[in-house]
Design a protein around this motif. Sequence first.
Motif, short mmCIF file in Angstrom:
data_model
loop_
_atom_site.label_atom_id
_atom_site.label_comp_id
_atom_site.label_asym_id
_atom_site.label_seq_id
_atom_site.Cartn_x
_atom_site.Cartn_y
_atom_site.Cartn_z
N GLY A 199 0.79 -1.21 0.00
CA GLY A 199 0.00 0.00 0.00
C GLY A 199 0.83 1.27 0.00
O GLY A 199 1.97 1.30 -0.45
N LEU A 200 0.22 2.34 0.53
CA LEU A 200 0.86 3.65 0.57
C LEU A 200 1.67 3.80 1.84
O LEU A 200 1.15 3.54 2.94
N ARG A 201 2.92 4.24 1.72
CA ARG A 201 3.79 4.35 2.89
C ARG A 201 4.95 5.30 2.57
O ARG A 201 5.32 5.46 1.40
N PRO A 202 5.53 5.92 3.60
CA PRO A 202 6.72 6.76 3.35
C PRO A 202 7.89 5.88 2.91
O PRO A 202 8.03 4.74 3.36
N ALA A 203 8.73 6.42 2.06
CA ALA A 203 9.91 5.69 1.61
C ALA A 203 10.94 5.63 2.72
O ALA A 203 10.96 6.48 3.62
N ARG B 116 9.21 12.43 4.29
CA ARG B 116 7.85 12.50 3.77
C ARG B 116 7.75 13.30 2.47
O ARG B 116 6.69 13.84 2.14
N ARG B 117 8.85 13.35 1.74
CA ARG B 117 8.82 13.94 0.39
C ARG B 117 8.74 12.86 -0.67
O ARG B 117 8.39 13.14 -1.81
N LEU B 118 9.08 11.64 -0.30
CA LEU B 118 9.03 10.51 -1.21
C LEU B 118 8.13 9.45 -0.60
O LEU B 118 8.37 8.97 0.51
N TRP B 119 7.09 9.09 -1.34
CA TRP B 119 6.12 8.09 -0.89
C TRP B 119 6.11 6.92 -1.87
O TRP B 119 6.31 7.10 -3.08
N LEU B 120 5.87 5.74 -1.34
CA LEU B 120 5.80 4.53 -2.14
C LEU B 120 4.38 3.97 -2.10
O LEU B 120 3.69 4.06 -1.09
N LEU B 121 3.97 3.38 -3.22
CA LEU B 121 2.66 2.75 -3.31
C LEU B 121 2.79 1.42 -4.03
O LEU B 121 3.20 1.38 -5.19
N GLU B 122 2.47 0.34 -3.33
CA GLU B 122 2.46 -1.00 -3.95
C GLU B 122 1.03 -1.54 -3.90
O GLU B 122 0.55 -2.00 -2.87
N PRO B 123 0.31 -1.48 -5.03
CA PRO B 123 -1.05 -2.02 -5.07
C PRO B 123 -1.03 -3.55 -5.06
O PRO B 123 0.02 -4.19 -5.19
N THR B 124 -2.22 -4.13 -4.93
CA THR B 124 -2.38 -5.59 -4.95
C THR B 124 -3.20 -5.99 -6.17
O THR B 124 -4.24 -5.40 -6.45
N LYS B 125 -2.71 -6.98 -6.91
CA LYS B 125 -3.47 -7.57 -8.01
C LYS B 125 -4.18 -8.81 -7.45
O LYS B 125 -3.53 -9.82 -7.15
N LEU B 126 -5.49 -8.72 -7.31
CA LEU B 126 -6.23 -9.79 -6.64
C LEU B 126 -6.45 -11.00 -7.53
O LEU B 126 -6.42 -12.14 -7.05
N LEU B 127 -6.67 -10.78 -8.83
CA LEU B 127 -7.02 -11.88 -9.73
C LEU B 127 -6.28 -11.73 -11.05
O LEU B 127 -5.93 -10.61 -11.46
N PRO B 128 -6.05 -12.85 -11.76
CA PRO B 128 -5.40 -12.77 -13.07
C PRO B 128 -6.23 -11.95 -14.05
O PRO B 128 -7.46 -11.83 -13.93
N ARG B 129 -5.55 -11.40 -15.05
CA ARG B 129 -6.21 -10.56 -16.04
C ARG B 129 -7.33 -11.30 -16.77
O ARG B 129 -8.37 -10.71 -17.10
N ARG B 130 -7.14 -12.60 -17.04
CA ARG B 130 -8.18 -13.34 -17.78
C ARG B 130 -9.46 -13.49 -16.97
O ARG B 130 -10.54 -13.68 -17.53
N VAL B 131 -9.35 -13.40 -15.64
CA VAL B 131 -10.53 -13.50 -14.78
C VAL B 131 -11.11 -12.12 -14.49
O VAL B 131 -12.33 -11.92 -14.46
#
Length: 397
Positions: free
Chosen positions: A67-71, A80-95
């Motif tokens: 998710g969203l968090r300070p680097a 707090r000038r650089l933030w990281l965001l790692e989303p989650t892919k819940l399902l494959p693209r074909r689904v």
Amino acid sequence: MTPVRETVGPDIVVMSLEPWDDVWRRNQYLVAGLLRERPSARVLFVEPVSDPVHAVTRGARPRPGRGLRPAPDVEGVGPRRLWLLEPTKLLPRRVAPHGDERRAAVVVRAARRLGLTLPVLWVNDPYGATLARVSGWPTLYDVTDDWTAATRGPAESRRVAESDRYLVEHAAAVTVCSPTLAARKADARSVVLVTNGVDVERYRRPAARPADLPPGATAVYVGTLHADRLDVGLCEDTARALDGVGSLVLVGPVSLERPDVERLRRAGVTVLGARPFDAVPAYLQHADALVVPHVVDDFTDSLDPLKLYEYRAVGRPVVSTPVAGFRDTADPRVAVASPEGFAAAVRDALAEPSRGPAAPLDEDSGTDPEPIPTWVRQVALMSDVVEAVRRPAPTPR
């Protein structure tokens, strides 16, 4: 009088092909440099999605995105000038075929949460085309790999080509990292060449020999171990050819399938895995030879290998397959060998008496025929492009 560079802003959202971690690549050097140059700038760095389902299929441990968090702290960059965001892919693209739209929505919400109301969108991942389309943010497309030339299935190749085409046509500016990419995009629009670089001083600062380097002579490769770039079969052949002379050592994140890693180890290759960016110079300085056992194809021909500048900075002998950058350099320490002659060329390089870390060629004294681009120069170039995207010149009446 030299003009003073403006230091106000900008706010930037970076759609990256790689995570922000201890293995620094082009994006991290450029983003960190820009944040140092512009003390009021802020960056939301969007990492590749975490894909738990894919992790399970590869036998890895699944985990949701962070998710969203300070680097983590970056030298010379305030908190707090650089933030990281790692989303989650819940399902494959074909689904679940609208994953790019869902990721775009997550990024827009994160930017609003941070108060980034009209950021510059810096796209490195072609799938960032969806975010460019739905956000309306002024967009910079930084092309570092020609993914349209990579070997993929028909459906993915089509998606990548469509995303790349949209970005090339609609981005406010397009930067490329290599002359080959510049030539490939020239028919569609004008581009700005911003090659990779290196912190020369840091790579030349003497470092102790890493304890995990094998004893004896070593041929060292530093870079991500990925089938798009690394020729696994050539590595096997090279390791076997070095038996009794030395060893082949691969340093970098392992993105190979498990059977390929097992093949390498059975052949006698030492696979060390990822090492922090500040530890990399020691591995290069203490190699008896530095090697580039890369696949030679249209995809690798598009690259501007970061290791070209890192290798040259430390002044060790280099043996490379005829890939872009290495085949074109005038540096006399770089030897280019065909895939058929590569293993023998590496063996010959290790058979030479080892003299320890060598004195690099000196640009200032004229003994270096080809200046090495530094990150300071490249950050300044990219900063100018970002500013042009952020504040486009008025259209003449």
